[in-house]
Write a protein that holds these residues in place. Structure first.
Motif, PDB file in Angstrom:
ATOM      1  N   GLY A 123       0.788  -1.230   0.000  1.00 18.50           N
ATOM      2  CA  GLY A 123       0.000   0.000   0.000  1.00 18.50           C
ATOM      3  C   GLY A 123       0.817   1.276   0.000  1.00 18.50           C
ATOM      4  N   ALA A 124       0.196   2.356   0.460  1.00 18.24           N
ATOM      5  CA  ALA A 124       0.806   3.687   0.380  1.00 18.24           C
ATOM      6  C   ALA A 124       1.796   3.958   1.518  1.00 18.24           C
ATOM      7  N   ASN A 125       1.746   3.139   2.566  1.00 15.43           N
ATOM      8  CA  ASN A 125       2.646   3.345   3.708  1.00 15.43           C
ATOM      9  C   ASN A 125       3.414   2.059   4.012  1.00 15.43           C
ATOM     10  N   PRO A 126       4.464   1.769   3.229  1.00 12.75           N
ATOM     11  CA  PRO A 126       5.213   0.524   3.404  1.00 12.75           C
ATOM     12  C   PRO A 126       5.856   0.379   4.783  1.00 12.75           C
ATOM     13  N   ASP A 127       6.235   1.496   5.401  1.00 11.22           N
ATOM     14  CA  ASP A 127       6.861   1.452   6.728  1.00 11.22           C
ATOM     15  C   ASP A 127       5.891   0.859   7.746  1.00 11.22           C
ATOM     16  N   LEU A 128       4.696   1.397   7.762  1.00 11.28           N
ATOM     17  CA  LEU A 128       3.666   0.928   8.689  1.00 11.28           C
ATOM     18  C   LEU A 128       3.257  -0.511   8.363  1.00 11.28           C
ATOM     19  N   TYR A 129       3.186  -0.825   7.077  1.00 10.84           N
ATOM     20  CA  TYR A 129       2.778  -2.165   6.659  1.00 10.84           C
ATOM     21  C   TYR A 129       3.796  -3.211   7.118  1.00 10.84           C
ATOM     22  N   PHE A 130       5.078  -2.898   6.973  1.00  7.40           N
ATOM     23  CA  PHE A 130       6.137  -3.841   7.368  1.00  7.40           C
ATOM     24  C   PHE A 130       6.071  -4.118   8.870  1.00  7.40           C
ATOM     25  N   ALA A 131       5.915  -3.066   9.661  1.00 12.60           N
ATOM     26  CA  ALA A 131       5.911  -3.229  11.114  1.00 12.60           C
ATOM     27  C   ALA A 131       4.635  -3.905  11.616  1.00 12.60           C
ATOM     28  N   ASN A 132       3.490  -3.485  11.074  1.00 10.45           N
ATOM     29  CA  ASN A 132       2.205  -3.946  11.618  1.00 10.45           C
ATOM     30  C   ASN A 132       1.651  -5.196  10.938  1.00 10.45           C
TER      31      ASN A 132
END
Length: 492
Positions: A123-132
């Motif tokens: 999606g649009a926020n890979p940082d958040l996706y990787f962590a969560n």
């Protein structure tokens, strides 16, 4: 009990492919670009090249000479030199094994992203996706009781793949896989680099490699960074080169092979960096972000920054993204099987366990440890393992090897072994490097690593590192004390 069948490479090409495949790993793809950029850019190539000759090739030659001369496992080699050195061998092998248990976890993350890249599910926020969504990361210690299913499955699949390869005979397993995966890896990297150079803003990135900061050459930390990159990039001190060289037939050209492997490895990571920087230059142009904010190392670059880049590429990223993660996957697998081979060889030779059974046991135990990294606290534990084992334990092990082979063993015998069939000859200069210069460089890296490890440790990290210290002391002693079922093991 019968003796285990002695393995031997069926061609020099198989050996070279396996050695280059073992060296070309995750560190080449995502560690080197960051180290290069943060240590003076183009000027970093000077200490890097010096380190390659002074440290990299020199130590690889030691490992080649020892492995080829003894044609035994690391544990039996050190026992042959001096009985009291056998625990040091198991200490080194345990470090390598523990590194593999979390290294496989990172390769498992990449397998997840290879699947995700086909639809760019991050999606649009890979940082958040990787962590969560991928790691389900938490800082709570109770996270150790929470298994993350997708990470667990991916780790399991990588261990199964490694086990299936290691269970085969040397040439049917490691040899054949290296001959297939390494050329594919090189072709993918060439394709990515060529494509990256056509992107708008590519010059913003790749000029970083050719723009030197000459003042950096006066910084001791820059030189230590160069030495450190060579250590980790060539997998020095991990018994890989020693093990693979022990499988070489008589009459092999050791020095020429060592130079070829070292230059292939370094050439790969420099060439790959051109592509990495070009893609980041494109990202800097299209996003308006400063280039220095995009350059990071490790998982941040692979699983956060690059998905952000792929988001801006349009439809072409549906091809480039899977290729990028496939590239990391191939590099990871060839390195994993190399890391495990030395461990399997030592166990098999001492306890006369056939290759298939040894590989299965080692992989099952490794998988059980890797489950730690598949929990919600897994990424935190992984970070502690990585810092402690690389900055402290591994560098200490390499220092011990320098002392044993440079000062205690008959060093002139190694020179004779190397020069026997090689066009490139080594002599007194190499001897001085191994006995004096190399230990000083490694000691400097080790002191820096110890300081970094201690100064950045929190309570949880200290507990984990204390447990690892006990494990690294007790288990090698136990393995050394266990009687060998192979009666030839004690023949010096």
């Amino acid at each position: 009990m019968t003796k285990t069948k002695k393995q031997e490479w069926n061609s020099n090409l198989a050996f070279l492919m396996a050695m280059i495949g073992s060296a070309v790993g995750l560190g080449n793809i995502w560690r080197f670009p960051y180290v290069l950029y943060s240590n003076g850019g183009g000027s970093f190539m000077i200490p890097y090249i010096v380190s390659l000759f002074l440290l990299g090739i020199s130590f690889v030659l030691v490992e080649y000479a020892v492995g080829y001369k003894f044609k035994r496992s690391l544990a039996r080699i050190l026992y042959s030199i001096k009985e009291k050195f056998e625990p040091i061998a198991w200490f080194i092998l345990l470090i390598v094994f523990l590194i593999t248990t979390y290294y496989i976890c990172v390769v498992g993350w990449d397998l997840i992203y290879f699947v995700l890249s086909m639809t760019q599910q991050w999606g649009a926020n890979p940082d958040l996706y990787f962590a969560n969504n991928v790691l389900h990361a938490t800082s709570s210690v109770y996270g150790i009781f929470s298994i993350v299913p997708n990470v667990f499955v991916s780790i399991f699949l990588i261990w199964v793949a490694a086990c299936l390869i290691l269970r085969q005979d040397l040439n049917d397993g490691i040899g054949r896989v290296s001959k297939i995966l390494l050329p594919l890896l090189v072709l993918i990297v060439i394709g990515i680099v060529v494509f990256s150079l056509t992107l708008p803003g590519a010059s913003i990135g790749y000029t970083q490699i050719f723009t030197p900061d000459w003042s950096a050459l006066g910084n001791l930390n820059v030189w230590l960074a160069a030495f450190g990159q060579i250590v980790f990039s060539l997998s020095l001190g991990m018994a890989i080169a020693m093990t693979y060289a022990s499988y070489l037939p008589e009459g092999s050209n050791l020095v020429d092979n060592a130079v070829l492997v070292a230059f292939s490895n370094s050439g790969f990571e420099v060439f790959n960096s051109i592509g990495i920087f070009s893609i980041l230059g494109f990202m800097a142009l299209t996003s308006g972000l400063p280039f220095n904010e995009l350059v990071t190392e490790g998982t941040g670059l692979a699983f956060v920054v690059f998905p952000q880049v792929f988001n801006t590429m349009g439809d072409v990223s549906l091809v480039i993204a899977p290729l990028f993660f496939l590239c990391i996957l191939f590099a990871g697998i060839t390195s994993v099987i190399a890391l495990l081979e030395g461990v399997c060889y030592s166990i098999s030779e001492k306890f006369l366990i056939e290759r298939k059974k040894t590989a299965t046991i080692v992989c099952i135990v490794g998988f059980l440890i890797s489950i730690l990294f598949s929990t919600s606290l897994g990424s935190t534990i992984l970070g502690v393992f990585d810092t402690y084992l690389n900055n402290f334990a591994l560098l200490f092990a390499i220092l011990l090897e320098c002392i044993i082979f440079g000062w205690i063993y008959k060093f002139d015998d190694l020179i004779e072994t190397l020069n026997k069939n090689s066009r490139i000859q080594v002599g007194k200069t190499w001897k001085v490097v191994i006995k004096y210069i190399l230990p000083i460089c490694i000691l400097g890296l080790w002191i820096q690593g110890v300081w970094t490890t201690i100064s950045s440790a929190d309570t949880l990290s200290i507990i984990i590192m204390a447990a690892l210290t006990v494990i690294l002391i007790v288990i090698p002693i136990i393995f050394a004390k266990l009687p060998a079922l192979n009666k030839d093991y004690y023949n010096v």
